[in-house]
Enzyme design. Structure first.
Site, short mmCIF file in Angstrom:
data_model
loop_
_atom_site.label_atom_id
_atom_site.label_comp_id
_atom_site.label_asym_id
_atom_site.label_seq_id
_atom_site.Cartn_x
_atom_site.Cartn_y
_atom_site.Cartn_z
N LYS A 1 0.81 -1.14 0.19
CA LYS A 1 -0.08 -0.08 0.02
C LYS A 1 0.64 1.21 0.04
O LYS A 1 0.92 2.13 -0.67
CB LYS A 1 -0.92 0.06 1.41
C1 LIG Z 1 -0.47 -7.25 2.81
C2 LIG Z 1 -1.83 -7.82 1.47
N1 LIG Z 1 -2.36 -8.77 0.47
C3 LIG Z 1 -3.31 -9.01 -0.66
C4 LIG Z 1 -3.92 -7.49 -0.23
C5 LIG Z 1 -5.13 -7.36 -1.35
O1 LIG Z 1 -4.86 -6.55 -2.54
P1 LIG Z 1 -6.04 -5.79 -2.91
O2 LIG Z 1 -7.48 -5.77 -1.89
O3 LIG Z 1 -5.87 -4.62 -3.77
O4 LIG Z 1 -6.45 -7.03 -3.84
C6 LIG Z 1 -4.19 -6.87 0.88
C7 LIG Z 1 -5.10 -5.68 0.82
O5 LIG Z 1 -5.77 -5.22 0.04
C8 LIG Z 1 -3.12 -6.22 1.56
O6 LIG Z 1 -3.00 -5.51 2.42
N1 LIG Z 2 -6.33 -5.07 2.51
C1 LIG Z 2 -6.83 -4.04 2.11
C2 LIG Z 2 -8.29 -3.46 2.20
C3 LIG Z 2 -8.24 -1.95 1.52
O1 LIG Z 2 -7.69 -2.41 0.58
P1 LIG Z 2 -7.81 -1.17 -0.38
O2 LIG Z 2 -7.33 -1.40 -1.18
O3 LIG Z 2 -8.60 -0.94 -1.26
O4 LIG Z 2 -7.53 0.02 0.12
C4 LIG Z 2 -6.25 -3.47 3.86
O5 LIG Z 2 -5.51 -4.05 3.80
O6 LIG Z 2 -6.79 -2.57 4.24
#
Ligand SMILES: Cc1ncc(COP(=O)(O)O)c(C=O)c1O
Ligand SMILES: N[C@@H](CCOP(=O)(O)O)C(=O)O
Length: 465
Positions: free
Chosen positions: A112
């Site tokens: 993120k």
């Molecule tokens: C460590 C981790 N891996 C994978 C994901 C999944 O990613 P996305 O929500 O973009 O599919 C998340 C949360 O979004 C996460 O925090």
């Molecule tokens: N896995 C995410 C959930 C929110 O996902 P986002 O990519 O839409 O912000 C988290 O860790 O908060």
């Protein structure tokens, strides 16, 4: 470039307006009106360039007409100077054709940070140009919240409110959200699960008077700028491995479908991607959907990969829009079905289009632990549970001679209990977070009720309507 809503009933907006809007006023998500496309020659020219240079080249078409090139370049440089690895997102080889793309070298140790550090700078820039402030709201299953708080802490033009599910994030994730001393930061533990938090955020955006009064803006991947920034590492890793003269596959641990949708976007932009593989934990709604054509919610299970404990996968809406040939009416009908009955069917044509681009697999809790253990034993590489889901599913979709890149989305030290129980190793936090568990916590606890959350935000935001 301008942006259109997946539900077709909100005005199209330029980049900065779409950035500040977060969610479209019709409840839809913004996507670029058209995908910029890079030729093979242009992609070949990215080889040997830095992450920052590639980011500038790949992302410039999305902000064209809105941000001056030199200002955009400065934001990119500043955002990625916060990363602890000179490559920003290095590739590590773990098998003859297997690679992991380490996306956890930012300040909060998850992928993120890659988008959030840029997003905060883009928002500051847009707000400064308008002489405005904004109230940022976000929902998190653990990682988005920490990354957003880190990126927005202390910023004058924004107050940030992060909703996390009480007791359902790892202790490290919780502390990353609750130990900020910045006055503009508000961490809120919601009595519910991640989907409740995400529903509350969407409900606040759909409450037009609250939205306008508080000048709401969002940092979840419903915000196009999040997806946009995540496109870059598909380009950097693919060109390192021989794109555009070789096809590269990617496996992505998936929850809200943002990260893998960025891979789909990269493909639409001309990157030679072969397979895009969705990897889920036991909350396998996306794997089931690809198999059956029916998107059907079930209860959320708590797993050792809490960030992926999700049922309402927001960005799947962006894919539905594309798979239906950008028919916003079809998206509206699907989303109405989801709201009314917790399910919708994907028509044959759209399903075929989705299956052409994506494959999917799931990993059980046992398989996650075994993958952490076995990868450590065979390669010396320690995975976090989310990345382990990717590695497990990737192994089932590798093709001889073709590189398969798994996105390593978090550092193992964010999930020490699960990693220790699988491998016997207690992964240490990096030095800048070494005292995290001793820092004082500050957060509020709220019921998962729109009125309560709006009242709290109304009382605490410096934006006054
Ligand atoms: C460590 C981790 N891996 C994978 C994901 C999944 O990613 P996305 O929500 O973009 O599919 C998340 C949360 O979004 C996460 O925090
Ligand atoms: N896995 C995410 C959930 C929110 O996902 P986002 O990519 O839409 O912000 C988290 O860790 O908060």
């Amino acid at each position: 470039m301008d942006y259109v809503s997946t539900r077709g009933e909100a005005p199209s907006l330029g980049f900065s307006d779409a950035l500040l809007a977060g969610l479209a006023r019709d409840g839809g998500l913004y996507v670029p009106r058209e995908w910029p496309v890079f030729s093979k020659k242009e992609i070949r020219q990215l080889r040997g360039k830095s992450y920052q240079e590639i980011a500038f080249t790949v992302l410039s078409p999305f902000v064209e007409g809105d941000i001056a090139p030199e200002e955009f370049r400065a934001m990119i440089d500043e955002a990625y100077a916060t990363f602890r690895h000179p490559a920003v997102a290095p590739l590590v080889q773990t098998g003859p054709n297997a690679f992991v793309l380490e996306l956890f070298h930012g300040t909060t140790l998850a992928f993120k940070d890659v988008a959030m550090q840029l997003l905060a700078r883009l928002m500051d820039h847009a707000l400064a140009a308008r002489g405005e402030r904004a109230t940022i709201v976000g929902a998190t299953s653990g990682d988005t919240g920490g990354a957003a708080i880190d990126a927005f802490a202390g910023r004058e033009r924004t107050d940030i409110f992060i909703l996390f599910p009480q007791g359902k994030v790892s202790p490290v994730q919780q502390r990353q959200m609750t130990t900020s001393t910045a006055k503009n930061v508000h961490a809120i533990a919601v009595k519910g699960n991640f989907d409740d938090c995400q529903n509350l955020v969407k409900a606040m955006f759909n409450d037009q008077s609250f939205r306008d009064r508080m000048k709401l803006s969002g940092v979840n991947s419903i915000n196009w700028a999040r997806i946009m920034a995540q496109i870059v590492y598909y380009f950097t890793s693919a060109v390192t491995l021989g794109a555009p003269d070789r096809k590269i596959s990617f496996t992505v641990p998936t929850g809200n479908f943002g990260d893998i949708f960025a891979g789909y976007a990269a493909k639409r932009m001309g990157l030679s991607i072969d397979r895009l593989v969705i990897a889920t934990n036991e909350n396998d709604i996306l794997a089931r959907t690809l198999k059956t054509g029916r998107y059907e919610m079930r209860d959320v299970k708590a797993t050792t990969s809490p960030s992926m404990d999700i049922q309402i996968s927001s960005n799947f809406e962006r894919l539905l829009f594309e798979a239906h040939g950008r028919d916003a009416g079809a998206v509206r009908r699907a989303m109405d079905g989801l709201r009314q009955s917790g399910a919708f069917e994907i028509g044959e044509g759209a399903l075929k289009a989705i299956r052409r681009e994506f494959r999917a697999g799931r990993a059980s809790e046992k398989q996650v632990a075994a993958t952490i253990r076995e990868t450590l034993a065979s390669t010396g590489y320690l995975l976090d549970p989310h990345s382990a889901i990717g590695v497990f599913v990737a192994a089932k979709h590798e093709k001889p001679g073709a590189p398969m890149v798994t996105l390593a989305t978090a550092h193992p030290a964010k999930f020490p209990a699960a990693v220790k129980s699988a491998s016997g190793i207690d992964p240490a936090l990096p030095t800048w977070l070494a005292d995290l568990m001793q820092r004082e916590e500050r957060f509020d606890v709220l019921e998962a009720k729109l009125d309560n959350v709006e009242a709290f935000i109304g009382d605490h935001s410096r934006v006054r309507g």
